[in-house]
Scaffold this active site. Sequence first.
Site, PDB file in Angstrom:
ATOM      1  CG  HIS A  28      -2.033  -1.018   1.160  1.00 39.82           C
ATOM      2  ND1 HIS A  28      -3.253  -0.786   0.573  1.00 39.82           N
ATOM      3  CD2 HIS A  28      -2.083  -2.304   1.605  1.00 39.82           C
ATOM      4  CE1 HIS A  28      -4.021  -1.870   0.669  1.00 39.82           C
ATOM      5  NE2 HIS A  28      -3.325  -2.811   1.285  1.00 39.82           N
ATOM      6  CG  ASP A  41      -3.201  -3.742   4.952  1.00 39.02           C
ATOM      7  OD1 ASP A  41      -2.208  -3.007   5.135  1.00 39.02           O
ATOM      8  OD2 ASP A  41      -4.216  -3.363   4.341  1.00 39.02           O
ATOM      9  CD  GLU A  42      -5.829  -5.768   1.231  1.00 36.97           C
ATOM     10  OE1 GLU A  42      -6.814  -6.319   0.701  1.00 36.97           O
ATOM     11  OE2 GLU A  42      -5.710  -4.542   1.347  1.00 36.97           O
ATOM     12  CB  VAL A  43       2.516  -7.412   1.486  1.00 33.34           C
ATOM     13  CG1 VAL A  43       3.762  -7.194   0.641  1.00 33.34           C
ATOM     14  CG2 VAL A  43       2.323  -6.259   2.464  1.00 33.34           C
TER      15      VAL A  43
END
Length: 499
Positions: A246, A309-311
């Site tokens: 992100h 998050d969300e890597v």
Amino acid sequence: MTVHVVPAPAALVELAGPPLLLGAGTRLLTCEAGLPAATLLAEVLARATGHALEVEVEVAGPVPGALRLELDDDLPVPVGGAAGHAPGLAPRAEEAYRLAVAADGLVLHARGLLGLLRGVATVRQLVELTGAGAWIPAVQVHDAPHHGWRGLSVDVARHFFGPADLEAVVDLLWLYKLDVLHLHLTDDQGWRIDLPSRPELVARSSAGAVDGDPGGAFDATQWAALVDYAAARGVVVVPEIDVPGHVNAALHACGDLVPGGEPTAQYEGIDVGFSQLTAGLPATSAFLGEVFTDLAAMTPGPYLHVGGDEVLTMAHEEYADLVGQAVEAVRDTGKLVVGWQEAATTAPAPGTVVQVWDLRQDPAPLVAAADGGALVLMSPATRAYLDLKYDATTPLGLEWAGHVDVRDAYDWDPATVLPAVPATSVVGVEAAVFTETLRTRDDLMWMLLPRLAALAEVGWTAPQARAFDDFRRRLARHPALWEADGLRWHPSAQIDWVG
Ligand code: ACM
């Protein structure tokens, strides 16, 4: 008429006697330490009733019909409270208060200012307005929170929400006795806080937002003012810089964070998982050190959030290395660390708070992290993501985890939602609102209200004292509070709204 306080207090008794009438001659008395709470009460009563009360300090002796806010070091605390507690947030006894209202006056007691602020929020909800004037029903309340961490996370990166919008959010947090405002300050689309070591982040990466909408950022003065505004209402600000994914806004501003040295393009879409820091670049550790050191210096609260998050683009080893660097940078400043649930895979140190958001992920790393002393904050999207649509007809919002109507937000228990995580590790609940589809304050409020009130009761009121039918009855009368402050709200069909 029955009272309709949300979140439901630990104990509330409605008395048969006549109410306390408020008028131009009503006096508001407090001690020196209670002055900020009394001033806030004067402000909200003036807005609600049109009567501007002057706060008087250290007035001895009985004053019939007065509102009196006083400290009591020995105030008993209602029994109960959740098993887990986040260090750095107020112990339960500091938020406890006792309130007695009768025709001859109102007395609010707490051990300190924080408890008075919680009690004043109850008073605001008790005030009734009729053609004949303003009054407060005769009641006795003895109250304290169940969970210590009762938060709302607001994404100001996908769309920017500035000081005035966030002050309106803080007013709502105060009204519902929430105590944490978590701000998601950076993402692929924008960087929203000016940091002295890295002015290029805001200079190059704050102007845009999703769909080419206008961006923005907090300068140091605006940020300090927001943090103070929140503190005056008993709300701690937890800022998040999301790494190591992100991060397109950072890569757009700082080419040295990109292999090859070329800054990335500005991003205005809503995909996730495509951007990343690179552990092998020399600029990366300096960046992590500087941004978290600056952020800590601007944050009086005990926690910084490192994201995590969300890597989706790197091997676990590089992820763990980068999260480890961010965590070390935060710990070097003396602050405590929060990270999204993926960070549980990096063997977090005892006391680290990991924030659950996606119940589809394997809970094993969370259970192992909790076994190792990590603490768990519950924001499961299916319950707590207030950017999800209420139902299929909702024009705003996302649907990736289904729909969240008022009952979904209400009918769950943070201590049991992941049965393998022990209740002693669960520090509380945080609602979250991501803003891919939300552009204006009206959009934001329409998604928060009424669901934020449901999450607030999940956090404050013990599970055995909660029931949706009782909550529905009380919530039905809250639009008057929201409309008095000009806030938009969604008339969910699950509630028989009054008025
Ligand atoms: C998240 O929703 N990616 C924390």
